[in-house]
Design an enzyme around this catalytic site. Structure first.
Site, mmCIF file in Angstrom:
data_model
loop_
_atom_site.group_PDB
_atom_site.id
_atom_site.type_symbol
_atom_site.label_atom_id
_atom_site.label_comp_id
_atom_site.label_asym_id
_atom_site.label_seq_id
_atom_site.Cartn_x
_atom_site.Cartn_y
_atom_site.Cartn_z
ATOM 1 N N GLU A 183 -2.683 8.867 -14.190
ATOM 2 C CA GLU A 183 -3.433 7.605 -14.226
ATOM 3 C C GLU A 183 -3.900 7.348 -12.803
ATOM 4 O O GLU A 183 -3.089 7.127 -11.913
ATOM 5 C CB GLU A 183 -2.531 6.468 -14.708
ATOM 6 C CG GLU A 183 -2.118 6.648 -16.146
ATOM 7 C CD GLU A 183 -0.998 5.699 -16.539
ATOM 8 O OE1 GLU A 183 -0.568 4.887 -15.711
ATOM 9 O OE2 GLU A 183 -0.565 5.793 -17.683
ATOM 10 N N CYS B 292 -4.992 -1.444 -10.767
ATOM 11 C CA CYS B 292 -5.976 -0.396 -11.069
ATOM 12 C C CYS B 292 -7.129 -0.927 -11.921
ATOM 13 O O CYS B 292 -8.240 -0.436 -11.839
ATOM 14 C CB CYS B 292 -5.302 0.777 -11.761
ATOM 15 S SG CYS B 292 -4.426 0.273 -13.253
HETATM 16 P P1 NAD Z 1 -0.997 7.636 -3.807
HETATM 17 O O1 NAD Z 1 -1.682 8.678 -4.614
HETATM 18 O O2 NAD Z 1 -1.197 7.628 -2.338
HETATM 19 O O3 NAD Z 1 0.593 7.736 -4.000
HETATM 20 C C1 NAD Z 1 1.203 7.611 -5.276
HETATM 21 C C2 NAD Z 1 2.541 8.326 -5.261
HETATM 22 O O4 NAD Z 1 2.324 9.721 -5.117
HETATM 23 C C3 NAD Z 1 3.467 7.910 -4.121
HETATM 24 O O5 NAD Z 1 4.778 7.844 -4.630
HETATM 25 C C4 NAD Z 1 3.302 9.053 -3.129
HETATM 26 O O6 NAD Z 1 4.422 9.242 -2.298
HETATM 27 C C5 NAD Z 1 3.127 10.242 -4.066
HETATM 28 N N1 NAD Z 1 2.407 11.384 -3.515
HETATM 29 C C6 NAD Z 1 1.424 11.387 -2.579
HETATM 30 N N2 NAD Z 1 1.004 12.665 -2.355
HETATM 31 C C7 NAD Z 1 1.718 13.471 -3.180
HETATM 32 C C8 NAD Z 1 1.750 14.882 -3.408
HETATM 33 N N3 NAD Z 1 0.931 15.727 -2.762
HETATM 34 N N4 NAD Z 1 2.624 15.369 -4.314
HETATM 35 C C9 NAD Z 1 3.445 14.530 -4.989
HETATM 36 N N5 NAD Z 1 3.483 13.194 -4.806
HETATM 37 C C10 NAD Z 1 2.618 12.656 -3.918
HETATM 38 O O7 NAD Z 1 -1.396 6.248 -4.464
HETATM 39 P P2 NAD Z 1 -1.022 4.777 -3.950
HETATM 40 O O8 NAD Z 1 -1.789 4.537 -2.684
HETATM 41 O O9 NAD Z 1 0.462 4.635 -3.958
HETATM 42 O O10 NAD Z 1 -1.584 3.863 -5.121
HETATM 43 C C11 NAD Z 1 -2.897 3.344 -5.149
HETATM 44 C C12 NAD Z 1 -3.746 4.157 -6.102
HETATM 45 O O11 NAD Z 1 -3.141 4.163 -7.379
HETATM 46 C C13 NAD Z 1 -5.136 3.578 -6.297
HETATM 47 O O12 NAD Z 1 -6.076 4.624 -6.274
HETATM 48 C C14 NAD Z 1 -5.078 2.994 -7.712
HETATM 49 O O13 NAD Z 1 -6.303 2.932 -8.377
HETATM 50 C C15 NAD Z 1 -4.136 3.927 -8.379
HETATM 51 N N6 NAD Z 1 -3.531 3.319 -9.565
HETATM 52 C C16 NAD Z 1 -3.960 3.703 -10.809
HETATM 53 C C17 NAD Z 1 -3.419 3.125 -11.959
HETATM 54 C C18 NAD Z 1 -3.872 3.545 -13.351
HETATM 55 O O14 NAD Z 1 -3.218 3.187 -14.335
HETATM 56 N N7 NAD Z 1 -4.950 4.285 -13.486
HETATM 57 C C19 NAD Z 1 -2.418 2.155 -11.835
HETATM 58 C C20 NAD Z 1 -2.015 1.777 -10.560
HETATM 59 C C21 NAD Z 1 -2.565 2.375 -9.425
#
Ligand code: NAD
Length: 495
Positions: A257, A291
Protein backbone atom coordinates in the site's frame (compact mmCIF):
# COMPACT_ATOMS: atom_id res chain seq x y z
CA UNK A 1 10.10 11.19 30.11
CA UNK A 2 12.24 9.11 27.76
CA UNK A 3 11.68 5.32 27.59
CA UNK A 4 14.05 2.55 26.55
CA UNK A 5 12.50 0.38 23.84
CA UNK A 6 13.82 -3.14 23.25
CA UNK A 7 12.98 -5.74 20.66
CA UNK A 8 10.56 -8.55 21.52
CA UNK A 9 11.72 -11.83 19.99
CA UNK A 10 10.85 -15.43 20.88
CA UNK A 11 9.10 -14.26 24.04
CA UNK A 12 12.11 -12.25 25.33
CA UNK A 13 12.84 -8.52 25.48
CA UNK A 14 16.20 -8.12 23.79
CA UNK A 15 18.50 -5.10 23.71
CA UNK A 16 21.30 -4.49 21.26
CA UNK A 17 24.64 -2.73 21.12
CA UNK A 18 23.17 -0.15 18.72
CA UNK A 19 20.59 2.36 19.81
CA UNK A 20 19.04 5.44 18.25
CA UNK A 21 17.08 8.34 19.73
CA UNK A 22 13.45 8.96 18.88
CA UNK A 23 12.66 12.65 19.36
CA UNK A 24 9.30 14.39 19.55
CA UNK A 25 8.19 16.41 16.51
CA UNK A 26 6.19 18.53 18.97
CA UNK A 27 9.12 20.12 20.84
CA UNK A 28 12.28 18.21 19.90
CA UNK A 29 12.51 16.45 23.30
CA UNK A 30 13.78 12.85 23.42
CA UNK A 31 10.90 10.37 23.59
CA UNK A 32 12.79 7.08 23.60
CA UNK A 33 16.09 5.31 23.20
CA UNK A 34 15.45 2.50 20.74
CA UNK A 35 17.46 -0.72 20.39
CA UNK A 36 18.07 -1.48 16.72
CA UNK A 37 17.65 -5.18 15.86
CA UNK A 38 20.67 -6.92 14.36
CA UNK A 39 20.52 -9.36 11.44
CA UNK A 40 20.97 -12.23 13.93
CA UNK A 41 18.02 -11.07 16.01
CA UNK A 42 15.78 -10.76 12.95
CA UNK A 43 16.91 -14.26 11.96
CA UNK A 44 15.89 -15.58 15.38
CA UNK A 45 12.49 -13.85 15.13
CA UNK A 46 11.81 -15.38 11.72
CA UNK A 47 12.99 -18.92 12.62
CA UNK A 48 10.97 -18.97 15.81
CA UNK A 49 7.95 -17.61 13.91
CA UNK A 50 8.35 -20.36 11.32
CA UNK A 51 8.38 -23.07 13.99
CA UNK A 52 5.10 -22.05 15.66
CA UNK A 53 3.18 -21.31 12.46
CA UNK A 54 4.07 -24.03 9.97
CA UNK A 55 7.13 -25.75 11.50
CA UNK A 56 7.92 -28.20 14.28
CA UNK A 57 5.87 -26.36 16.96
CA UNK A 58 2.83 -25.57 14.79
CA UNK A 59 0.61 -27.34 17.33
CA UNK A 60 1.10 -24.24 19.52
CA UNK A 61 -0.41 -21.80 17.02
CA UNK A 62 -0.72 -22.53 13.29
CA UNK A 63 -2.42 -25.91 13.84
CA UNK A 64 -4.72 -24.75 16.64
CA UNK A 65 -8.40 -25.12 15.80
CA UNK A 66 -9.73 -21.72 14.67
CA UNK A 67 -12.08 -21.58 17.67
CA UNK A 68 -9.18 -21.75 20.14
CA UNK A 69 -7.08 -19.23 18.25
CA UNK A 70 -9.94 -16.75 18.05
CA UNK A 71 -10.50 -17.03 21.81
CA UNK A 72 -6.87 -15.96 22.28
CA UNK A 73 -7.39 -13.05 19.87
CA UNK A 74 -10.57 -11.84 21.62
CA UNK A 75 -8.75 -11.97 24.96
CA UNK A 76 -5.90 -10.00 23.37
CA UNK A 77 -8.42 -7.38 22.19
CA UNK A 78 -9.74 -7.04 25.77
CA UNK A 79 -6.18 -6.55 27.03
CA UNK A 80 -5.49 -3.94 24.35
CA UNK A 81 -8.63 -2.04 25.31
CA UNK A 82 -7.47 -2.01 28.93
CA UNK A 83 -4.17 -0.41 27.80
CA UNK A 84 -5.87 2.22 25.59
CA UNK A 85 -4.50 5.04 27.77
CA UNK A 86 -0.90 3.84 27.27
CA UNK A 87 -1.45 3.43 23.54
CA UNK A 88 -2.76 6.98 23.28
CA UNK A 89 0.20 8.35 25.31
CA UNK A 90 2.63 6.50 23.05
CA UNK A 91 1.00 7.79 19.89
CA UNK A 92 0.88 11.39 21.17
CA UNK A 93 4.54 11.22 22.24
CA UNK A 94 5.77 9.88 18.89
CA UNK A 95 3.63 11.95 16.52
CA UNK A 96 2.79 15.14 18.45
CA UNK A 97 -0.92 14.79 17.55
CA UNK A 98 -3.63 15.80 20.02
CA UNK A 99 -5.02 13.51 22.73
CA UNK A 100 -8.46 13.93 21.18
CA UNK A 101 -7.28 12.59 17.82
CA UNK A 102 -5.21 9.79 19.31
CA UNK A 103 -8.09 8.69 21.54
CA UNK A 104 -10.78 8.68 18.87
CA UNK A 105 -8.84 7.46 15.86
CA UNK A 106 -6.01 5.38 17.27
CA UNK A 107 -6.39 3.97 20.78
CA UNK A 108 -10.03 2.93 20.61
CA UNK A 109 -9.79 1.35 17.17
CA UNK A 110 -6.83 -0.95 17.81
CA UNK A 111 -8.77 -3.47 19.91
CA UNK A 112 -11.69 -3.20 17.48
CA UNK A 113 -9.46 -4.21 14.58
CA UNK A 114 -8.47 -7.48 16.28
CA UNK A 115 -12.14 -8.22 16.97
CA UNK A 116 -13.27 -7.35 13.44
CA UNK A 117 -10.72 -9.68 11.86
CA UNK A 118 -11.49 -12.46 14.35
CA UNK A 119 -15.22 -12.21 13.57
CA UNK A 120 -14.57 -12.08 9.83
CA UNK A 121 -12.39 -15.21 10.06
CA UNK A 122 -15.11 -17.04 12.00
CA UNK A 123 -17.50 -16.52 9.09
CA UNK A 124 -15.01 -17.07 6.26
CA UNK A 125 -16.67 -19.76 4.20
CA UNK A 126 -14.79 -22.08 1.86
CA UNK A 127 -15.67 -22.74 -1.78
CA UNK A 128 -16.84 -26.12 -3.00
CA UNK A 129 -18.36 -27.71 -6.11
CA UNK A 130 -19.70 -31.01 -7.30
CA UNK A 131 -18.47 -31.68 -10.85
CA UNK A 132 -18.50 -34.10 -13.77
CA UNK A 133 -14.99 -34.20 -15.11
CA UNK A 134 -13.64 -35.18 -18.49
CA UNK A 135 -12.84 -38.90 -18.69
CA UNK A 136 -16.23 -39.50 -17.06
CA UNK A 137 -15.08 -39.02 -13.49
CA UNK A 138 -17.57 -37.69 -10.97
CA UNK A 139 -16.16 -35.72 -8.12
CA UNK A 140 -16.24 -32.78 -5.80
CA UNK A 141 -13.75 -30.25 -4.58
CA UNK A 142 -13.51 -27.91 -1.67
CA UNK A 143 -10.99 -25.33 -0.58
CA UNK A 144 -9.40 -24.82 2.80
CA UNK A 145 -7.14 -22.10 4.16
CA UNK A 146 -3.90 -22.82 5.99
CA UNK A 147 -1.40 -20.43 7.57
CA UNK A 148 1.17 -19.10 5.13
CA UNK A 149 3.99 -19.06 7.68
CA UNK A 150 5.96 -15.98 8.69
CA UNK A 151 4.59 -12.67 7.43
CA UNK A 152 6.71 -9.53 7.72
CA UNK A 153 4.61 -6.49 8.67
CA UNK A 154 6.49 -3.31 7.75
CA UNK A 155 4.75 -0.08 8.75
CA UNK A 156 4.94 3.66 8.10
CA UNK A 157 4.78 6.44 10.69
CA UNK A 158 1.57 8.28 9.77
CA UNK A 159 -0.96 6.17 11.72
CA UNK A 160 1.47 3.81 13.40
CA UNK A 161 -0.77 1.85 15.76
CA UNK A 162 -3.62 1.36 13.30
CA UNK A 163 -1.26 0.29 10.54
CA UNK A 164 0.41 -2.21 12.87
CA UNK A 165 -2.95 -3.65 13.99
CA UNK A 166 -4.34 -3.76 10.44
CA UNK A 167 -1.40 -5.95 9.49
CA UNK A 168 -0.76 -8.01 12.63
CA UNK A 169 -4.43 -8.85 13.39
CA UNK A 170 -5.27 -10.78 10.18
CA UNK A 171 -1.83 -12.42 10.19
CA UNK A 172 -2.31 -13.83 13.71
CA UNK A 173 -5.98 -14.65 13.23
CA UNK A 174 -5.13 -16.96 10.32
CA UNK A 175 -2.45 -18.81 12.34
CA UNK A 176 0.66 -17.20 10.92
CA UNK A 177 3.49 -15.58 12.80
CA UNK A 178 3.94 -11.82 12.51
CA UNK A 179 7.26 -10.03 12.64
CA UNK A 180 6.41 -6.35 13.05
CA UNK A 181 8.87 -3.63 12.02
CA UNK A 182 7.41 -0.24 12.93
CA UNK A 183 8.80 2.93 11.43
CA UNK A 184 11.93 4.24 13.13
CA UNK A 185 9.93 7.47 13.60
CA UNK A 186 7.15 5.78 15.61
CA UNK A 187 8.38 2.86 17.73
CA UNK A 188 6.42 3.54 20.93
CA UNK A 189 2.87 2.27 20.31
CA UNK A 190 4.29 -0.93 18.75
CA UNK A 191 6.19 -1.44 22.01
CA UNK A 192 2.93 -1.22 24.01
CA UNK A 193 1.26 -3.60 21.54
CA UNK A 194 4.15 -6.05 22.07
CA UNK A 195 3.78 -5.75 25.87
CA UNK A 196 0.09 -6.62 25.56
CA UNK A 197 0.82 -9.60 23.31
CA UNK A 198 3.61 -10.74 25.66
CA UNK A 199 1.05 -10.88 28.51
CA UNK A 200 -1.53 -12.72 26.39
CA UNK A 201 -1.80 -16.40 25.42
CA UNK A 202 -0.28 -15.82 21.99
CA UNK A 203 2.65 -18.29 22.12
CA UNK A 204 6.26 -17.13 22.10
CA UNK A 205 7.49 -16.55 18.57
CA UNK A 206 4.06 -16.06 16.96
CA UNK A 207 4.63 -12.32 17.33
CA UNK A 208 7.97 -10.53 17.27
CA UNK A 209 8.79 -6.83 17.27
CA UNK A 210 12.03 -5.69 15.69
CA UNK A 211 13.08 -2.05 15.69
CA UNK A 212 15.25 -0.32 13.15
CA UNK A 213 15.48 1.35 9.78
CA UNK A 214 14.98 0.15 6.19
CA UNK A 215 17.99 -0.44 3.94
CA UNK A 216 20.91 -2.09 5.75
CA UNK A 217 18.79 -2.53 8.88
CA UNK A 218 15.86 -4.51 10.28
CA UNK A 219 13.59 -3.72 7.30
CA UNK A 220 15.98 -5.13 4.74
CA UNK A 221 17.06 -8.03 7.01
CA UNK A 222 13.41 -9.06 7.15
CA UNK A 223 12.51 -8.71 3.48
CA UNK A 224 15.70 -10.57 2.43
CA UNK A 225 15.13 -13.45 4.85
CA UNK A 226 14.36 -16.68 2.94
CA UNK A 227 11.98 -17.97 5.64
CA UNK A 228 9.73 -14.91 5.42
CA UNK A 229 6.82 -16.30 3.40
CA UNK A 230 5.07 -13.01 2.59
CA UNK A 231 5.46 -9.29 3.18
CA UNK A 232 2.76 -6.76 3.92
CA UNK A 233 4.11 -3.24 3.58
CA UNK A 234 2.73 0.28 3.71
CA UNK A 235 4.92 3.23 2.81
CA UNK A 236 6.39 5.14 -0.09
CA UNK A 237 6.14 3.85 -3.65
CA UNK A 238 9.96 3.83 -4.01
CA UNK A 239 10.33 1.66 -0.91
CA UNK A 240 7.55 -0.61 -2.19
CA UNK A 241 9.49 -1.14 -5.38
CA UNK A 242 12.67 -2.08 -3.41
CA UNK A 243 10.64 -4.51 -1.30
CA UNK A 244 9.05 -6.09 -4.37
CA UNK A 245 12.54 -6.71 -5.77
CA UNK A 246 13.63 -8.30 -2.47
CA UNK A 247 10.50 -10.49 -2.49
CA UNK A 248 11.17 -11.66 -6.06
CA UNK A 249 14.12 -13.52 -4.61
CA UNK A 250 12.33 -16.65 -3.43
CA UNK A 251 9.07 -15.65 -5.12
CA UNK A 252 7.41 -14.42 -1.91
CA UNK A 253 4.02 -12.76 -2.05
CA UNK A 254 3.68 -9.03 -1.33
CA UNK A 255 0.91 -6.65 -0.44
CA UNK A 256 2.02 -3.07 -0.99
CA UNK A 257 0.00 0.00 0.00
CA UNK A 258 1.89 2.98 -1.32
CA UNK A 259 1.79 6.70 -2.04
CA UNK A 260 -0.91 8.87 -3.55
CA UNK A 261 -1.66 12.27 -5.06
CA UNK A 262 -5.37 12.17 -4.50
CA UNK A 263 -7.79 14.48 -6.28
CA UNK A 264 -11.15 15.91 -5.28
CA UNK A 265 -13.57 16.89 -8.06
CA UNK A 266 -15.98 19.62 -7.03
CA UNK A 267 -18.77 19.96 -9.59
CA UNK A 268 -20.94 23.03 -10.12
CA UNK A 269 -23.88 21.55 -8.18
CA UNK A 270 -21.84 20.47 -5.11
CA UNK A 271 -23.24 21.25 -1.65
CA UNK A 272 -20.58 23.63 -0.38
CA UNK A 273 -21.40 23.10 3.32
CA UNK A 274 -20.66 19.38 2.90
CA UNK A 275 -17.61 20.15 0.76
CA UNK A 276 -16.27 22.50 3.44
CA UNK A 277 -16.52 19.88 6.16
CA UNK A 278 -15.19 17.05 3.97
CA UNK A 279 -12.35 19.03 2.41
CA UNK A 280 -11.21 20.45 5.76
CA UNK A 281 -10.64 16.88 6.91
CA UNK A 282 -9.41 15.41 3.64
CA UNK A 283 -6.79 18.10 3.07
CA UNK A 284 -5.66 18.79 6.62
CA UNK A 285 -6.52 15.89 8.97
CA UNK A 286 -3.45 14.43 10.73
CA UNK A 287 -1.49 17.35 9.25
CA UNK A 288 -2.16 15.93 5.77
CA UNK A 289 -0.33 12.72 6.64
CA UNK A 290 -3.00 10.19 5.70
CA UNK A 291 -2.50 8.25 2.49
CA UNK A 292 -6.09 9.11 1.46
CA UNK A 293 -5.64 12.87 2.01
CA UNK A 294 -6.58 15.15 -0.86
CA UNK A 295 -3.68 17.16 -2.28
CA UNK A 296 -5.37 18.34 -5.50
CA UNK A 297 -8.80 19.95 -5.82
CA UNK A 298 -10.31 20.53 -9.25
CA UNK A 299 -13.32 22.82 -9.08
CA UNK A 300 -15.88 23.76 -11.72
CA UNK A 301 -14.95 27.24 -12.95
CA UNK A 302 -18.30 28.68 -11.76
CA UNK A 303 -17.49 27.75 -8.13
CA UNK A 304 -13.70 28.20 -8.24
CA UNK A 305 -13.39 31.55 -6.42
CA UNK A 306 -15.98 30.60 -3.82
CA UNK A 307 -14.10 27.36 -3.15
CA UNK A 308 -10.66 29.01 -2.95
CA UNK A 309 -11.93 31.63 -0.53
CA UNK A 310 -13.63 28.97 1.58
CA UNK A 311 -10.55 26.72 1.76
CA UNK A 312 -8.24 29.65 2.54
CA UNK A 313 -10.56 30.60 5.43
CA UNK A 314 -10.57 27.01 6.71
CA UNK A 315 -6.77 26.71 6.47
CA UNK A 316 -6.19 30.02 8.24
CA UNK A 317 -8.60 29.08 11.04
CA UNK A 318 -7.13 25.67 11.94
CA UNK A 319 -5.81 25.32 15.48
CA UNK A 320 -2.17 24.21 15.41
CA UNK A 321 -0.13 22.51 18.13
CA UNK A 322 -2.71 22.38 20.97
CA UNK A 323 -2.29 18.86 22.29
CA UNK A 324 -5.20 19.22 24.74
CA UNK A 325 -7.65 20.75 22.27
CA UNK A 326 -10.85 18.72 22.29
CA UNK A 327 -11.75 18.74 18.59
CA UNK A 328 -10.25 19.08 15.16
CA UNK A 329 -6.75 20.58 15.18
CA UNK A 330 -3.39 19.68 13.69
CA UNK A 331 -0.09 18.72 15.22
CA UNK A 332 3.36 18.83 13.64
CA UNK A 333 4.71 16.89 10.70
CA UNK A 334 6.43 13.69 11.79
CA UNK A 335 10.01 14.99 11.75
CA UNK A 336 12.28 17.86 10.81
CA UNK A 337 13.55 15.67 7.96
CA UNK A 338 10.05 15.40 6.53
CA UNK A 339 9.45 19.12 7.02
CA UNK A 340 12.68 19.91 5.13
CA UNK A 341 11.38 17.87 2.17
CA UNK A 342 8.00 19.60 2.33
CA UNK A 343 9.57 23.08 2.50
CA UNK A 344 11.78 22.34 -0.48
CA UNK A 345 8.64 21.48 -2.46
CA UNK A 346 6.71 24.52 -1.21
CA UNK A 347 9.64 26.72 -2.26
CA UNK A 348 9.06 25.63 -5.87
CA UNK A 349 5.50 27.01 -5.90
CA UNK A 350 6.21 30.74 -6.54
CA UNK A 351 9.06 29.82 -8.87
CA UNK A 352 6.57 27.95 -11.10
CA UNK A 353 4.01 30.74 -11.09
CA UNK A 354 1.90 29.48 -8.18
CA UNK A 355 0.48 31.63 -5.40
CA UNK A 356 -0.26 30.78 -1.77
CA UNK A 357 -3.72 31.93 -0.72
CA UNK A 358 -3.15 30.44 2.74
CA UNK A 359 -0.07 29.22 4.60
CA UNK A 360 3.09 28.25 2.76
CA UNK A 361 5.35 28.73 5.79
CA UNK A 362 6.18 27.70 9.34
CA UNK A 363 4.13 28.95 12.31
CA UNK A 364 5.84 30.70 15.19
CA UNK A 365 4.76 30.02 18.79
CA UNK A 366 7.37 31.73 20.97
CA UNK A 367 7.76 28.60 23.12
CA UNK A 368 9.22 25.06 22.96
CA UNK A 369 7.00 24.22 19.96
CA UNK A 370 9.37 26.31 17.86
CA UNK A 371 11.74 23.30 18.23
CA UNK A 372 9.05 21.10 16.70
CA UNK A 373 8.29 20.27 13.07
CA UNK A 374 5.16 22.37 12.57
CA UNK A 375 3.97 23.73 9.24
CA UNK A 376 1.06 25.95 8.22
CA UNK A 377 -1.93 24.45 6.40
CA UNK A 378 -1.47 25.61 2.84
CA UNK A 379 -3.71 26.35 -0.14
CA UNK A 380 -2.11 27.29 -3.47
CA UNK A 381 -3.53 28.27 -6.86
CA UNK A 382 -1.92 28.89 -10.23
CA UNK A 383 0.59 26.02 -10.17
CA UNK A 384 0.91 24.38 -13.58
CA UNK A 385 -0.27 20.76 -13.67
CA UNK A 386 3.22 19.57 -14.59
CA UNK A 387 4.94 21.45 -11.75
CA UNK A 388 6.50 19.46 -8.86
CA UNK A 389 3.90 20.78 -6.40
CA UNK A 390 0.99 19.49 -8.49
CA UNK A 391 2.70 16.22 -9.40
CA UNK A 392 4.65 14.93 -6.38
CA UNK A 393 3.16 13.51 -3.20
CA UNK A 394 3.79 16.09 -0.46
CA UNK A 395 2.24 14.25 2.56
CA UNK A 396 1.58 17.56 4.25
CA UNK A 397 -1.53 19.75 4.85
CA UNK A 398 -1.48 21.23 1.34
CA UNK A 399 -4.01 21.75 -1.38
CA UNK A 400 -3.35 22.58 -5.01
CA UNK A 401 -6.53 24.11 -6.52
CA UNK A 402 -7.31 24.52 -10.23
CA UNK A 403 -10.51 25.08 -12.27
CA UNK A 404 -12.14 22.81 -14.87
CA UNK A 405 -14.89 23.41 -17.43
CA UNK A 406 -16.57 20.03 -18.00
CA UNK A 407 -16.73 16.46 -16.67
CA UNK A 408 -14.23 15.08 -19.20
CA UNK A 409 -11.63 17.66 -18.26
CA UNK A 410 -12.18 16.96 -14.55
CA UNK A 411 -11.66 13.23 -15.08
CA UNK A 412 -8.55 13.82 -17.19
CA UNK A 413 -7.05 16.11 -14.51
CA UNK A 414 -7.75 13.58 -11.75
CA UNK A 415 -6.10 10.81 -13.78
CA UNK A 416 -3.05 12.85 -14.75
CA UNK A 417 -0.84 11.29 -12.07
CA UNK A 418 1.29 8.20 -11.66
CA UNK A 419 -0.69 7.33 -8.52
CA UNK A 420 -4.13 5.73 -8.17
CA UNK A 421 -5.11 5.59 -4.54
CA UNK A 422 -8.24 7.63 -3.82
CA UNK A 423 -10.52 10.38 -5.08
CA UNK A 424 -13.51 12.37 -3.84
CA UNK A 425 -16.43 13.34 -6.05
CA UNK A 426 -18.59 16.22 -4.84
CA UNK A 427 -21.88 16.59 -6.70
CA UNK A 428 -25.62 16.46 -6.02
CA UNK A 429 -26.12 14.71 -9.37
CA UNK A 430 -25.87 11.05 -8.42
CA UNK A 431 -25.94 9.81 -12.00
CA UNK A 432 -22.91 11.95 -12.71
CA UNK A 433 -21.21 10.69 -9.54
CA UNK A 434 -21.66 7.06 -10.56
CA UNK A 435 -20.65 7.85 -14.15
CA UNK A 436 -17.47 9.63 -13.07
CA UNK A 437 -16.35 7.25 -10.27
CA UNK A 438 -15.39 4.29 -12.48
CA UNK A 439 -13.56 6.60 -14.88
CA UNK A 440 -11.21 7.88 -12.19
CA UNK A 441 -8.49 5.27 -11.97
CA UNK A 442 -8.19 4.84 -8.21
CA UNK A 443 -8.74 2.07 -5.69
CA UNK A 444 -11.23 4.01 -3.57
CA UNK A 445 -13.61 6.74 -4.73
CA UNK A 446 -15.76 8.57 -2.19
CA UNK A 447 -18.97 10.33 -3.21
CA UNK A 448 -19.83 13.43 -1.16
CA UNK A 449 -17.58 12.27 1.67
CA UNK A 450 -14.04 11.37 2.60
CA UNK A 451 -12.60 8.50 4.63
CA UNK A 452 -15.91 7.11 5.85
CA UNK A 453 -14.63 3.59 5.64
CA UNK A 454 -16.00 0.30 6.89
CA UNK A 455 -12.89 -1.56 8.01
CA UNK A 456 -14.23 -4.69 6.29
CA UNK A 457 -14.42 -2.96 2.89
CA UNK A 458 -11.69 -3.72 0.34
CA UNK A 459 -8.63 -1.47 0.39
CA UNK A 460 -7.50 -1.50 -3.20
CA UNK A 461 -5.15 0.64 -5.25
CA UNK A 462 -4.16 1.34 -8.85
CA UNK A 463 -0.95 2.37 -10.64
CA UNK A 464 1.99 3.34 -8.39
CA UNK A 465 -0.24 3.33 -5.31
CA UNK A 466 0.14 -0.34 -4.65
CA UNK A 467 0.00 -4.01 -5.45
CA UNK A 468 -2.50 -6.48 -4.02
CA UNK A 469 -5.63 -5.80 -2.04
CA UNK A 470 -6.25 -5.61 1.71
CA UNK A 471 -9.16 -4.89 4.02
CA UNK A 472 -11.59 -7.31 5.64
CA UNK A 473 -11.77 -10.63 3.86
CA UNK A 474 -8.98 -9.70 1.43
CA UNK A 475 -6.51 -9.32 4.33
CA UNK A 476 -7.51 -12.76 5.61
CA UNK A 477 -7.03 -14.22 2.15
CA UNK A 478 -3.59 -12.62 1.83
CA UNK A 479 -2.67 -14.04 5.24
CA UNK A 480 -3.52 -17.62 4.32
CA UNK A 481 -2.67 -20.28 1.80
CA UNK A 482 -5.63 -21.71 -0.09
CA UNK A 483 -5.59 -25.41 -0.78
CA UNK A 484 -7.99 -27.31 -3.03
CA UNK A 485 -8.94 -30.85 -2.07
CA UNK A 486 -10.53 -32.87 -4.87
CA UNK A 487 -12.19 -36.25 -4.31
CA UNK A 488 -13.56 -38.75 -6.80
CA UNK A 489 -17.06 -40.09 -6.22
CA UNK A 490 -17.57 -43.56 -7.64
CA UNK A 491 -20.86 -44.29 -9.42
CA UNK A 492 -21.23 -47.62 -7.64
CA UNK A 493 -19.73 -49.46 -4.72
CA UNK A 494 -17.28 -52.24 -5.69
CA UNK A 495 -18.92 -55.59 -6.28
P1 NAD B 1 8.77 4.67 3.97
O1 NAD B 1 8.61 3.89 2.71
O2 NAD B 1 9.91 5.62 4.08
O3 NAD B 1 8.94 3.68 5.22
C1 NAD B 1 7.95 2.73 5.56
C2 NAD B 1 8.60 1.59 6.33
O4 NAD B 1 9.48 0.89 5.47
C3 NAD B 1 9.43 2.03 7.53
O5 NAD B 1 9.21 1.12 8.58
C4 NAD B 1 10.85 1.95 7.00
O6 NAD B 1 11.82 1.73 8.00
C5 NAD B 1 10.76 0.74 6.08
N1 NAD B 1 11.73 0.69 4.99
C6 NAD B 1 12.32 1.72 4.34
N2 NAD B 1 13.16 1.24 3.38
C7 NAD B 1 13.09 -0.11 3.42
C8 NAD B 1 13.72 -1.17 2.69
N3 NAD B 1 14.58 -0.92 1.69
N4 NAD B 1 13.42 -2.44 3.01
C9 NAD B 1 12.54 -2.71 4.01
N5 NAD B 1 11.92 -1.76 4.75
C10 NAD B 1 12.18 -0.47 4.45
O7 NAD B 1 7.38 5.39 4.21
P2 NAD B 1 7.01 6.44 5.37
O8 NAD B 1 7.75 7.71 5.08
O9 NAD B 1 7.17 5.77 6.69
O10 NAD B 1 5.45 6.65 5.14
C11 NAD B 1 4.91 7.64 4.29
C12 NAD B 1 4.47 7.01 2.99
O11 NAD B 1 3.55 5.97 3.26
C13 NAD B 1 3.74 7.98 2.07
O12 NAD B 1 4.20 7.80 0.75
C14 NAD B 1 2.29 7.52 2.15
O13 NAD B 1 1.51 7.81 1.03
C15 NAD B 1 2.45 6.06 2.35
N6 NAD B 1 1.25 5.46 2.95
C16 NAD B 1 0.40 4.73 2.16
C17 NAD B 1 -0.76 4.17 2.70
C18 NAD B 1 -1.71 3.34 1.85
O14 NAD B 1 -2.59 2.67 2.40
N7 NAD B 1 -1.57 3.33 0.54
C19 NAD B 1 -1.05 4.35 4.05
C20 NAD B 1 -0.18 5.11 4.82
C21 NAD B 1 0.98 5.66 4.27
Amino acid sequence: MSRELRNFVAGRWVGSGRTFDKTSPFDGARVAVVHEASADLVDEAVNCGHDVSIGSDASLWGDLPMRQRLAVIHDLADRLKARAGDLVEAEVADTGRSYWQASIFDGARSARLFRIFADAAASLENRSMRFSGEMEFEGMWYTTRRPKGVIACICPWNVPLLMACMKVAPVLVMGNSAVLKPSEETPSSAAVLAEVIADSDVPDGAFSLVHGFGAGSAGEFLTAHPKVDAITFTGESGTGSAIMKAAANGLREVSLELGGKNAALVFEDARMDAVADGMARSAFFNCGQICFCTERAYVHRTRFHEFVEMMAGIANGIIIGERNHNGFSIGPLISHGHRDKVRALLDTVPAHGGEFVAGGGIPSFGDERDNGAFIQPTVAIGSPEDSPFAKQEVFDPVLHVAPFDDDEEAIALANDTRYGLAACIWTENLSRAHRVAPKVRVGHAWINSWQIRDLLSPLTCAKASGVGDQGGRLSLEFASLPQTVTARIFEEDPA
